[in-house]
Design a protein around this motif. Structure first.
Motif, PDB file in Angstrom:
ATOM      1  N   ALA A  64       0.856  -1.173   0.000  1.00  0.00           N
ATOM      2  CA  ALA A  64       0.000   0.000   0.000  1.00  0.00           C
ATOM      3  C   ALA A  64       0.897   1.228   0.000  1.00  0.00           C
ATOM      4  O   ALA A  64       2.019   1.178   0.452  1.00  0.00           O
ATOM      5  CB  ALA A  64      -0.870  -0.010   1.233  1.00  0.00           C
ATOM      6  N   LEU A  65       0.378   2.267  -0.519  1.00  0.00           N
ATOM      7  CA  LEU A  65       1.116   3.525  -0.613  1.00  0.00           C
ATOM      8  C   LEU A  65       2.575   3.317  -0.919  1.00  0.00           C
ATOM      9  O   LEU A  65       3.442   3.520  -0.091  1.00  0.00           O
ATOM     10  CB  LEU A  65       1.019   4.350   0.659  1.00  0.00           C
ATOM     11  CG  LEU A  65       1.577   5.740   0.350  1.00  0.00           C
ATOM     12  CD1 LEU A  65       0.502   6.661  -0.131  1.00  0.00           C
ATOM     13  CD2 LEU A  65       2.302   6.356   1.507  1.00  0.00           C
ATOM     14  N   TRP A 109       6.767  14.848  -3.588  1.00  0.00           N
ATOM     15  CA  TRP A 109       5.879  15.636  -4.429  1.00  0.00           C
ATOM     16  C   TRP A 109       6.481  16.983  -4.787  1.00  0.00           C
ATOM     17  O   TRP A 109       7.349  17.518  -4.093  1.00  0.00           O
ATOM     18  CB  TRP A 109       4.510  15.822  -3.812  1.00  0.00           C
ATOM     19  CG  TRP A 109       4.454  15.908  -2.319  1.00  0.00           C
ATOM     20  CD1 TRP A 109       4.427  14.857  -1.450  1.00  0.00           C
ATOM     21  CD2 TRP A 109       4.424  17.089  -1.501  1.00  0.00           C
ATOM     22  NE1 TRP A 109       4.368  15.314  -0.165  1.00  0.00           N
ATOM     23  CE2 TRP A 109       4.364  16.660  -0.159  1.00  0.00           C
ATOM     24  CE3 TRP A 109       4.423  18.448  -1.780  1.00  0.00           C
ATOM     25  CZ2 TRP A 109       4.307  17.559   0.908  1.00  0.00           C
ATOM     26  CZ3 TRP A 109       4.371  19.339  -0.728  1.00  0.00           C
ATOM     27  CH2 TRP A 109       4.315  18.890   0.601  1.00  0.00           C
ATOM     28  N   PRO A 139       9.403  19.288   1.535  1.00  0.00           N
ATOM     29  CA  PRO A 139      10.478  19.513   2.513  1.00  0.00           C
ATOM     30  C   PRO A 139      11.390  18.306   2.752  1.00  0.00           C
ATOM     31  O   PRO A 139      12.601  18.483   2.890  1.00  0.00           O
ATOM     32  CB  PRO A 139       9.742  19.895   3.796  1.00  0.00           C
ATOM     33  CG  PRO A 139       8.297  19.788   3.530  1.00  0.00           C
ATOM     34  CD  PRO A 139       8.079  19.621   2.069  1.00  0.00           C
ATOM     35  N   VAL A 140      10.817  17.112   2.786  1.00  0.00           N
ATOM     36  CA  VAL A 140      11.664  15.949   3.060  1.00  0.00           C
ATOM     37  C   VAL A 140      12.566  15.645   1.870  1.00  0.00           C
ATOM     38  O   VAL A 140      13.763  15.393   2.017  1.00  0.00           O
ATOM     39  CB  VAL A 140      10.814  14.715   3.447  1.00  0.00           C
ATOM     40  CG1 VAL A 140      11.680  13.468   3.529  1.00  0.00           C
ATOM     41  CG2 VAL A 140      10.114  14.948   4.773  1.00  0.00           C
ATOM     42  N   LEU A 186      -6.527   5.985  -1.624  1.00  0.00           N
ATOM     43  CA  LEU A 186      -5.213   6.439  -2.063  1.00  0.00           C
ATOM     44  C   LEU A 186      -5.094   7.952  -1.956  1.00  0.00           C
ATOM     45  O   LEU A 186      -4.043   8.464  -1.581  1.00  0.00           O
ATOM     46  CB  LEU A 186      -4.932   5.992  -3.494  1.00  0.00           C
ATOM     47  CG  LEU A 186      -4.526   4.527  -3.651  1.00  0.00           C
ATOM     48  CD1 LEU A 186      -4.228   4.215  -5.099  1.00  0.00           C
ATOM     49  CD2 LEU A 186      -3.305   4.195  -2.807  1.00  0.00           C
ATOM     50  N   GLN A 232      -4.578   8.698   1.559  1.00  0.00           N
ATOM     51  CA  GLN A 232      -3.200   8.359   1.904  1.00  0.00           C
ATOM     52  C   GLN A 232      -2.247   9.435   1.415  1.00  0.00           C
ATOM     53  O   GLN A 232      -1.283   9.782   2.090  1.00  0.00           O
ATOM     54  CB  GLN A 232      -2.816   7.040   1.245  1.00  0.00           C
ATOM     55  CG  GLN A 232      -3.336   5.839   1.982  1.00  0.00           C
ATOM     56  CD  GLN A 232      -2.828   4.552   1.379  1.00  0.00           C
ATOM     57  OE1 GLN A 232      -2.094   4.553   0.387  1.00  0.00           O
ATOM     58  NE2 GLN A 232      -3.209   3.445   1.965  1.00  0.00           N
ATOM     59  N   ARG A 233      -2.540   9.946   0.234  1.00  0.00           N
ATOM     60  CA  ARG A 233      -1.673  10.970  -0.327  1.00  0.00           C
ATOM     61  C   ARG A 233      -1.689  12.208   0.560  1.00  0.00           C
ATOM     62  O   ARG A 233      -0.650  12.794   0.854  1.00  0.00           O
ATOM     63  CB  ARG A 233      -2.153  11.313  -1.726  1.00  0.00           C
ATOM     64  CG  ARG A 233      -1.210  12.208  -2.459  1.00  0.00           C
ATOM     65  CD  ARG A 233      -1.622  12.318  -3.885  1.00  0.00           C
ATOM     66  NE  ARG A 233      -2.858  13.059  -4.023  1.00  0.00           N
ATOM     67  CZ  ARG A 233      -3.651  12.959  -5.076  1.00  0.00           C
ATOM     68  NH1 ARG A 233      -3.366  12.131  -6.039  1.00  0.00           N
ATOM     69  NH2 ARG A 233      -4.735  13.692  -5.156  1.00  0.00           N
ATOM     70  N   HIS A 236       0.249  11.476   3.527  1.00  0.00           N
ATOM     71  CA  HIS A 236       1.670  11.474   3.197  1.00  0.00           C
ATOM     72  C   HIS A 236       2.205  12.902   3.203  1.00  0.00           C
ATOM     73  O   HIS A 236       3.268  13.190   3.732  1.00  0.00           O
ATOM     74  CB  HIS A 236       1.845  10.835   1.823  1.00  0.00           C
ATOM     75  CG  HIS A 236       3.248  10.727   1.357  1.00  0.00           C
ATOM     76  ND1 HIS A 236       4.080   9.703   1.743  1.00  0.00           N
ATOM     77  CD2 HIS A 236       3.982  11.506   0.537  1.00  0.00           C
ATOM     78  CE1 HIS A 236       5.255   9.866   1.180  1.00  0.00           C
ATOM     79  NE2 HIS A 236       5.224  10.946   0.440  1.00  0.00           N
ATOM     80  N   ARG A 237       1.414  13.792   2.626  1.00  0.00           N
ATOM     81  CA  ARG A 237       1.812  15.203   2.626  1.00  0.00           C
ATOM     82  C   ARG A 237       1.823  15.751   4.044  1.00  0.00           C
ATOM     83  O   ARG A 237       2.717  16.506   4.423  1.00  0.00           O
ATOM     84  CB  ARG A 237       0.869  16.023   1.752  1.00  0.00           C
ATOM     85  CG  ARG A 237       1.071  15.736   0.286  1.00  0.00           C
ATOM     86  CD  ARG A 237       0.387  16.747  -0.595  1.00  0.00           C
ATOM     87  NE  ARG A 237       0.834  16.586  -1.975  1.00  0.00           N
ATOM     88  CZ  ARG A 237       1.063  17.593  -2.796  1.00  0.00           C
ATOM     89  NH1 ARG A 237       0.894  18.834  -2.402  1.00  0.00           N
ATOM     90  NH2 ARG A 237       1.467  17.368  -4.028  1.00  0.00           N
ATOM     91  N   THR A 272       4.959  14.707   5.760  1.00  0.00           N
ATOM     92  CA  THR A 272       6.109  15.483   5.302  1.00  0.00           C
ATOM     93  C   THR A 272       6.126  16.868   5.934  1.00  0.00           C
ATOM     94  O   THR A 272       7.158  17.332   6.407  1.00  0.00           O
ATOM     95  CB  THR A 272       6.058  15.614   3.770  1.00  0.00           C
ATOM     96  OG1 THR A 272       5.761  14.330   3.239  1.00  0.00           O
ATOM     97  CG2 THR A 272       7.366  16.070   3.213  1.00  0.00           C
ATOM     98  N   THR A 273       4.961  17.513   5.961  1.00  0.00           N
ATOM     99  CA  THR A 273       4.935  18.847   6.556  1.00  0.00           C
ATOM    100  C   THR A 273       5.064  18.755   8.078  1.00  0.00           C
ATOM    101  O   THR A 273       5.633  19.649   8.704  1.00  0.00           O
ATOM    102  CB  THR A 273       3.649  19.612   6.169  1.00  0.00           C
ATOM    103  OG1 THR A 273       2.551  18.710   6.262  1.00  0.00           O
ATOM    104  CG2 THR A 273       3.719  20.130   4.754  1.00  0.00           C
ATOM    105  N   TYR A 293      -2.027   7.697   9.631  1.00  0.00           N
ATOM    106  CA  TYR A 293      -1.426   7.185   8.397  1.00  0.00           C
ATOM    107  C   TYR A 293      -1.373   5.655   8.453  1.00  0.00           C
ATOM    108  O   TYR A 293      -1.693   4.981   7.487  1.00  0.00           O
ATOM    109  CB  TYR A 293      -0.025   7.771   8.244  1.00  0.00           C
ATOM    110  CG  TYR A 293       0.753   7.274   7.047  1.00  0.00           C
ATOM    111  CD1 TYR A 293       0.770   7.987   5.854  1.00  0.00           C
ATOM    112  CD2 TYR A 293       1.497   6.104   7.117  1.00  0.00           C
ATOM    113  CE1 TYR A 293       1.493   7.536   4.766  1.00  0.00           C
ATOM    114  CE2 TYR A 293       2.223   5.646   6.038  1.00  0.00           C
ATOM    115  CZ  TYR A 293       2.222   6.362   4.866  1.00  0.00           C
ATOM    116  OH  TYR A 293       2.937   5.908   3.791  1.00  0.00           O
ATOM    117  N   HIS A 307      -3.025   3.364   5.850  1.00  0.00           N
ATOM    118  CA  HIS A 307      -2.036   2.639   5.066  1.00  0.00           C
ATOM    119  C   HIS A 307      -2.431   1.167   4.996  1.00  0.00           C
ATOM    120  O   HIS A 307      -2.350   0.533   3.965  1.00  0.00           O
ATOM    121  CB  HIS A 307      -0.683   2.805   5.742  1.00  0.00           C
ATOM    122  CG  HIS A 307       0.354   1.885   5.234  1.00  0.00           C
ATOM    123  ND1 HIS A 307       1.086   2.173   4.114  1.00  0.00           N
ATOM    124  CD2 HIS A 307       0.787   0.693   5.676  1.00  0.00           C
ATOM    125  CE1 HIS A 307       1.928   1.172   3.896  1.00  0.00           C
ATOM    126  NE2 HIS A 307       1.761   0.271   4.827  1.00  0.00           N
TER     127      HIS A 307
END
Lengths: 207, 338
Positions: free
Chosen positions: A9-10, A16, A42-43, B66, B69-70, B73-74, B77-78, B102, B106
């Motif tokens: 998954a994912l 991005w 950022p990552v 999805l 999830q996206r 995921h963002r 990251t932030t 997540y 997931h």
């Protein structure tokens, strides 16, 4: 029922990029270039900085960033810098990129900016111009955050910008989920790409 | 031969249908191509399938999953960025919370871990508690794998974070190999039991498919096959680190915030475990329900049928592991580097 392998998954995009594009239109409604600004997450920015910190230890950041810029532009050159442009549904040739700049904003968001030149000017009077920007492997997701991310520069009062969101089908979705971290899925990215359409047909009679 | 025979396909069919249902996105290991094509998208087939499929209900559900999830995921990251800018308790807690959510999501998407676990639980009699334990242990092991992997590759071996992330593919191969091995192990066990029944079965007129076992063999009390298969299942699922976990750890390491990273990854594992447990409960219940149905049909039937079902489950897991292994071997790294 989908006849697909269940897999991770994912695993689809691992990073991005936010896209901002200036479409340069001249007085006779021709498009010559698309000036693109890519803002890395950022990552991913951290990962890239680490790499260049190690490759050029002690060098000042400007030099490290320039090396990064050069590698990026070089490795994308054979892929039309991830950009596909069409006029009235017909693909247009891309000449290459120029005026490449790179900088880092607030030490956390890497910004790559370049001007993508079309082989021949594309007359907007002859049909709508559409483009999409994507990583074919879908390792990185590249999207315009909104319609305001597309700016028309020049005489384009009557032009309409429209972002057509991707509509991947179930098969693509499952496939995206199945791509692993180090692997690639060539050809997958386009199913997740936005089409941006610039239509100036209504302004054709003003000339 | 046996008057119970006609029930066999029914049982198998029922269980397999449940398996497909229990694996979200209809990501079924039973596809005819499960052993065939590695995952290079053959365009025509893709398009054809696309035309036939369009976006079905499953597709919409997966699409929603999805895209959620996206977004998560963002958010991860932030969240990492916020923590970097301000290493406060609030930001740390936020990252842990996002990681947990997540993890829950997931696990709801298609994934090989869930396919393996639900196939195993559907085809092998397992106590409910054990099924839940199995889910939690695999999720925790996934987190530990991610932590050890990132620590080993980045800190000890000194690899670049990017290259370390690429190495996950190798670890993945190991995991898929383990899945295939687990399938083989289950097949062997089921096969052995069937053979044993066969040799005992001569006293009856039943053929080999379903002998009454008059003695209770110790393994049957625990369900099919004792501790071994459970451990093997945990190992095969847990050997594959989750990509989100690897990403967080890599970032945490770059920022020198290992503690936050490890906490976030453990929270992620907890979230994953919750979703997978729910699925496990479903699988165990479904199997119990199927057994009850069968038992009404004739006493002692399940003893034999259960072995056939276990054999089928082992085969499915073996095929799945092999197919994933082949597909993973077939993926090529990207030619360009952004």
């Amino acid at each position: 029922m989908l006849l697909l392998l269940p897999a991770t998954a994912l695993s689809h995009p691992h990073a991005w990029i936010d896209l901002h594009v200036d479409v340069d239109i001249d007085d006779s409604q021709n498009v010559h270039t698309l000036t693109q600004t890519w803002v890395f997450d950022p990552v991913y920015t951290m990962l890239l900085l680490e790499e260049y910190e190690r490759a050029l230890p002690g060098a000042d950041q400007t030099r490290q960033l320039e090396a990064l810029r050069d590698r990026m532009m070089e490795s994308m050159a054979d892929y039309d810098h991830m950009t596909e442009v069409r006029l009235d549904q017909q693909p247009l040739e891309i000449a290459g990129a120029e005026e490449t700049r790179i900088k880092i904003k607030d030490d956390e968001a890497l910004k790559l900016r370049f001007t993508l030149k079309l082989d021949e000017p594309a007359p907007l009077t002859e049909g709508s111009l559409s483009y999409r920007i994507f990583d074919p492997t879908y390792y990185i997701e590249m999207l315009h955050p909104g319609e305001e991310a597309v700016r028309l520069k020049g005489t384009a009062e009557d032009c309409r910008v429209q972002i057509i969101e991707p509509r991947p089908n179930a098969a693509h979705l499952a496939q995206a989920a199945a791509v692993d971290l180090g692997g690639s899925a060539d050809g997958l990215g386009r199913h997740f790409a936005q089409w941006v359409e610039i239509d100036c047909s209504r302004s054709g009679e003003d000339d | 031969m046996s008057h119970h025979r006609p029930l066999m396909p029914l049982v198998a069919g029922l269980l397999l249908a449940l398996l497909v249902l229990a694996t979200p996105a209809g990501a079924s290991p039973l596809g005819p191509d499960a052993l065939g094509e590695p995952e290079g998208p053959t365009e025509q087939e893709q398009e054809k399938e696309a035309a036939e499929e369009s976006i079905g209900a499953a597709g919409t559900a997966v699409g929603w999953l999805l895209s959620t999830q996206r977004d998560l995921h963002r958010a991860l990251t932030t969240g990492v960025r916020e923590l970097r800018n301000d290493n406060s308790l609030a930001n740390g807690a936020w990252l842990v919370l996002i990681s947990f959510v997540y993890g829950v999501f997931h696990a709801a998407g298609p994934g090989h871990g869930k396919a393996v676990i639900s196939t195993y639980l559907l085809t092998h009699r397992t106590a409910l508690r054990r099924g839940i334990l199995l889910s939690f242990a695999s999720s925790l092991l996934q987190a530990i794998t991610a932590i050890l992997l990132v620590f080993g590759l980045v800190v000890v071996a000194g690899l670049l974070s990017r290259d370390a992330m690429q190495q996950v593919a190798t670890v993945e191969l190991v995991s898929f190999g383990l899945v295939a091995a687990l399938g083989a192990l289950l097949c062997l066990r089921a096969g052995r039991t069937l053979l044993r029944r066969c040799s005992q079965g001569h006293a009856h007129h039943h053929g080999c498919s379903c002998g009454h076992s008059h003695h209770v063999d110790p393994e049957a009390v625990q369900g099919h096959g004792g501790r071994w298969p459970v451990v093997a299942t945990i190992l095969s699922v847990g050997a594959r680190p989750c990509t989100g976990a690897v990403l967080i750890l890599v970032a945490a390491n770059l920022m020198g915030l290992w503690t936050a990273g490890i906490l976030a990854v453990l929270a992620m594992a907890l979230g994953t475990a919750l979703t997978v447990s729910a699925l496990a409960v479903l699988a165990v219940r479904a199997r119990g329900w199927a057994s009850a149905l069968l038992n009404r049909g004739g006493g002692g039937l399940l003893a034999g049928a259960g072995d056939w079902v276990a054999l089928a489950g082992g085969l499915i897991i073996l095929l799945l592991g092999t197919a994933l292994f082949v597909a993973a071997l077939g993926t090529t790294p990207a030619i360009y580097r952004l």
